[in-house]
Motif scaffolding. Structure first.
Motif, PDB file in Angstrom:
ATOM      1  N   VAL A 258      -7.669   1.392  -4.509  1.00  0.00           N
ATOM      2  CA  VAL A 258      -7.414  -0.047  -4.327  1.00  0.00           C
ATOM      3  C   VAL A 258      -9.133  -0.926  -3.565  1.00  0.00           C
ATOM      4  O   VAL A 258      -9.977  -0.256  -2.508  1.00  0.00           O
ATOM      5  CB  VAL A 258      -6.758  -0.174  -2.337  1.00  0.00           C
ATOM      6  CG1 VAL A 258      -6.714  -1.495  -2.051  1.00  0.00           C
ATOM      7  CG2 VAL A 258      -4.999   0.732  -2.779  1.00  0.00           C
TER       8      VAL A 258
ATOM      9  N   THR B 196      -5.804   2.564   3.890  1.00  0.00           N
ATOM     10  CA  THR B 196      -5.941   2.819   2.409  1.00  0.00           C
ATOM     11  C   THR B 196      -6.674   3.831   2.203  1.00  0.00           C
ATOM     12  O   THR B 196      -6.572   4.547   2.310  1.00  0.00           O
ATOM     13  CB  THR B 196      -7.165   1.500   1.944  1.00  0.00           C
ATOM     14  OG1 THR B 196      -6.194   0.702   1.449  1.00  0.00           O
ATOM     15  CG2 THR B 196      -7.385   2.482   0.230  1.00  0.00           C
TER      16      THR B 196
ATOM     17  N   LEU C 226       0.866  -1.439  -0.354  1.00  0.00           N
ATOM     18  CA  LEU C 226      -0.157  -0.294  -0.229  1.00  0.00           C
ATOM     19  C   LEU C 226       0.615   1.349   0.360  1.00  0.00           C
ATOM     20  O   LEU C 226       0.851   2.222  -1.083  1.00  0.00           O
ATOM     21  CB  LEU C 226      -1.146   0.260   1.060  1.00  0.00           C
ATOM     22  CG  LEU C 226      -1.946  -1.282   1.347  1.00  0.00           C
ATOM     23  CD1 LEU C 226      -2.815  -1.394   2.571  1.00  0.00           C
ATOM     24  CD2 LEU C 226      -2.341  -0.852  -0.153  1.00  0.00           C
TER      25      LEU C 226
END
Length: 402
Positions: A280, A271, A241
């Motif tokens: 995502v 996220t 991430l």
């Protein structure tokens, strides 16, 4: 040839993908060699209903009562392949050895059914040194047949098997007494050798008829990235991430993360913190068809782990002709080449991001059929099955020649 298989990990309602390739490999073997007989036993290795965990003491009475509803089962996948499920509780090995004696008894019950149905097995094949290897060792001694172990443990050994610089006897014993040890990667072979455990390399294999190059099913114009793995610390999705966050704004991407695990809520929050909402997508657990569809949609497969032996998800991506970016974490160094992708440093989101950028820039240079061809040359199912049967025959012959 008659083969009795014991896996240490296995699918369950709570973990449908845990060790699923053990069943798939057994089924592929039975299909390829219809004259052979195959049996496989499980007892709820990854079934939350049968795991009595210290962290969930308050749920133990509920599980004890609920166990009455969990019935033994039998499935016949091919005319020569039967799977048995004989439920048994599992708990920490520090307390009454984790119920291993009752688990051995369950496996012996399945063994007896196999004998009645097909005749006495010629060989026991265990996947992972403990518990399956330990069970196979005891059944081997009792029934006077050879056993072998394919080791998948990574990193080897798991922390609770370390006794200073030595291994717990429950893991070391079966690996030292087995009639053949197979390591799924050269990296794992070196780790086994550090403890004086001899092995030969035999890589994981997959159903390469199911995972093939397909038409890309693109629904958006974005670059499609895919990651498949349990959402757990060792898979390092946190680094993935952060690597996505470091990509330049001009790269329009969508990252699909397939899998479940204890870090899911933390990763979803990360996220949001990184402002990656909409870029995502968390898909949860996918079945084999779902995984294939996601691979066909993807432009690039990404693996961010801190440690892997010979990851099945990476094999599936390569079989589908997808370029990959993977971390140098053990097995991937043996799998990734100039033909199919790039390697990044583990625990290094910046380097991972740079390698992803490089792969995206070079996407047109990667040839799906060439990636698939390289995969087939090295890891095809047919050649793997042929080699496995040859190993079985060698072990059986060597055992009876003594």
């Amino acid at each position: 040839m008659r083969v009795f298989i014991i896996p240490s990990w296995f699918p369950s309602p709570s973990h449908p993908n845990a060790g699923i390739f053990f069943r798939e490999q057994a089924e592929m073997y039975a299909e390829q060699f219809s004259e052979d007989k195959v049996g496989l036993v499980s007892w709820g290795q990854n079934d939350q209903r049968l795991l009595l965990e210290k962290s969930q003491l308050f749920r133990i009475p509920e599980k004890l009562l609920g166990a009455r509803k969990i019935k033994s089962s039998e499935w016949e996948y091919e005319s020569n392949f039967i799977e048995w499920f004989l439920p048994r509780f599992t708990w920490t090995r520090r307390f009454f050895q984790g119920n291993i004696h009752r688990i051995i008894h369950a496996c012996d019950q399945a063994f007896s059914i196999f004998v009645a149905r097909y005749g006495k097995p010629d060989l026991i094949h265990a996947h992972v040194g403990y518990p399956a290897g330990f069970i196979a060792w005891k059944l081997s001694e009792q029934h006077k047949i050879p056993f072998m172990i394919t080791e998948h443990m990574g990193p080897f050994p798991f922390a609770d098997f370390k006794k200073g610089t030595k291994l717990d006897d429950k893991l070391l014993g079966p690996l030292m007494h087995s009639h053949r040890n197979l390591a799924v990667s050269a990296h794992l072979q070196r780790e086994l050798n550090r403890y004086g455990i001899a092995s030969s390399v035999f890589n994981n294999f997959i159903d390469d008829d199911h995972f093939q190059v397909g038409e890309r099913q693109q629904s958006v114009d974005r670059i499609q990235l895919l990651h498949i793995g349990r959402l757990a610390p060792e898979k390092r999705q946190v680094d993935l991430l952060h690597a996505m966050f470091l990509l330049p704004n001009e790269i329009d991407f969508e990252l699909v993360i397939a899998g479940e695990g204890p870090l899911k809520s933390d990763l979803i929050q990360l996220t949001k913190t990184l402002g990656l909402q909409g870029k995502v997508i968390f898909k949860g657990n996918l079945n084999r068809e779902g995984i294939r569809q996601q691979l066909h949609r993807a432009d690039l497969f990404v693996l961010s782990s801190s440690y892997e032996n010979f990851p099945v998800a990476l094999l599936e991506a390569l079989a589908c002709g997808k370029p990959v970016v993977a971390t140098r974490c053990g097995g991937p160094e043996e799998m990734v080449s100039d033909v199919n992708g790039l390697l990044a440093n583990p625990f290094d989101p910046k380097d991972l991001s740079q390698k992803i950028m490089q792969a995206i820039a070079d996407l047109k240079a990667y040839d799906a059929q060439m990636i698939r061809g390289d995969f087939m040359d090295r890891y095809s199912r047919d050649q793997s099955l042929k080699k496995l049967r040859e190993i079985y025959a060698e072990v059986i012959t060597a055992y009876h020649s003594k």
